[in-house]
Design an enzyme around this catalytic site. Structure first.
Site, short mmCIF file in Angstrom:
data_model
loop_
_atom_site.label_atom_id
_atom_site.label_comp_id
_atom_site.label_asym_id
_atom_site.label_seq_id
_atom_site.Cartn_x
_atom_site.Cartn_y
_atom_site.Cartn_z
CG HIS A 55 -0.09 -0.19 2.46
ND1 HIS A 55 -0.31 -1.38 3.16
CD2 HIS A 55 0.63 0.76 3.33
CE1 HIS A 55 0.55 -1.28 4.29
NE2 HIS A 55 0.92 0.11 4.38
C1 T46 Z 1 3.20 -0.02 7.05
C2 T46 Z 1 3.62 -1.19 6.95
C3 T46 Z 1 5.18 -0.98 7.18
C4 T46 Z 1 -4.06 -0.87 13.64
O1 T46 Z 1 -5.23 -0.92 14.32
N1 T46 Z 1 -3.30 0.31 13.99
C5 T46 Z 1 -1.99 0.64 13.59
O2 T46 Z 1 -1.47 1.36 13.82
C6 T46 Z 1 -1.55 -0.12 12.58
C7 T46 Z 1 -0.35 -0.11 11.79
C8 T46 Z 1 -2.33 -1.42 11.97
N2 T46 Z 1 -3.66 -1.68 12.74
C9 T46 Z 1 -4.59 -2.73 12.41
C10 T46 Z 1 -4.92 -2.60 10.87
C11 T46 Z 1 -5.14 -4.03 10.22
O3 T46 Z 1 -6.24 -4.67 10.65
O4 T46 Z 1 -3.47 -3.70 12.06
C12 T46 Z 1 -4.12 -4.79 11.06
C13 T46 Z 1 -2.65 -5.11 10.07
O5 T46 Z 1 -2.35 -3.79 9.28
P1 T46 Z 1 -1.73 -3.72 8.00
O6 T46 Z 1 -2.53 -4.91 7.21
O7 T46 Z 1 -2.06 -2.40 7.48
O8 T46 Z 1 -0.26 -4.22 8.29
P2 T46 Z 1 0.89 -4.08 7.25
O9 T46 Z 1 2.12 -4.75 7.85
O10 T46 Z 1 0.52 -4.52 5.87
O11 T46 Z 1 1.03 -2.61 7.29
C14 T46 Z 1 1.71 -1.78 8.24
C15 T46 Z 1 1.25 -0.61 8.39
O12 T46 Z 1 -0.21 -0.53 8.35
C16 T46 Z 1 1.65 0.33 7.16
O13 T46 Z 1 1.48 1.68 7.76
O14 T46 Z 1 3.68 0.98 6.42
O15 T46 Z 1 3.27 -1.87 8.25
#
Ligand code: T46
Length: 143
Positions: A55
């Site tokens: 993303h």
């Molecule tokens: C990024 C990469 C490096 C929250 O509730 N609070 C938070 O602060 C974050 C970061 C995530 N979440 C929840 C949202 C989703 O339900 O945690 C779940 C997993 O998040 P996501 O699928 O976005 O995780 P990644 O590893 O794909 O991405 C994350 C960060 O979201 C993003 O900002 O740059 O790590």
């Protein structure tokens, strides 16, 4: 600290305090962190072969640090890709808004610390690569 080009992803060397008891690194603003810290999260226990990210962010700037182990961060500005390998706890990868990123090749025990400039908001994410590319190509390349 010398001035940074805040439009492009880049590695930033963080302070490293050598000590026979073990080393210590910190990030603070003003200083090595080129934005006001608002939130921190960390990614760990990543199974072999898994990928995170996929993303870009509309507003959020961040710094990623491999505080343990190693992993790759693949970044795209809508025109080209570049891969950074993070494996030093005293080095941060600054990523401005408007950059697509995926994280892969996590070593066993890797921990990815993420220091970011905004509260969590799903509305800040662009999770569709074609939508991202269309927006990003209206800006000049930065990679
Ligand atoms: C990024 C990469 C490096 C929250 O509730 N609070 C938070 O602060 C974050 C970061 C995530 N979440 C929840 C949202 C989703 O339900 O945690 C779940 C997993 O998040 P996501 O699928 O976005 O995780 P990644 O590893 O794909 O991405 C994350 C960060 O979201 C993003 O900002 O740059 O790590």
């Amino acid at each position: 600290m010398k001035s940074l080009d805040l439009t492009r992803p880049q590695l930033i060397r963080l302070p490293r305090i050598h000590d026979p008891r073990g080393n210590l690194t910190f990030a603070q603003n003003p200083g090595a962190l080129p934005f006001t810290l608002r939130r921190a999260y960390w990614i760990y226990d990543v199974p072999a072969g898994e990928e995170r990210g996929g993303h870009s962010h509309r507003e959020m700037a961040q710094m990623l640090v491999a505080v343990g182990g190693s992993f790759n961060v693949n970044v795209c500005d809508g025109f080209s890709w570049r891969t950074f390998t993070l494996n030093r706890p005293f080095e941060g990868l600054f990523i401005p808004p408007g950059i697509w990123r995926t994280l892969d090749n996590f070593s066993s025990g890797a921990v990815c610390l993420s220091l970011v400039s905004t509260d969590y908001a799903e509305s800040d994410y662009i999770r569709d690569f074609e939508e991202f590319r269309e927006i990003a190509r209206k800006c000049p390349p930065v990679l």
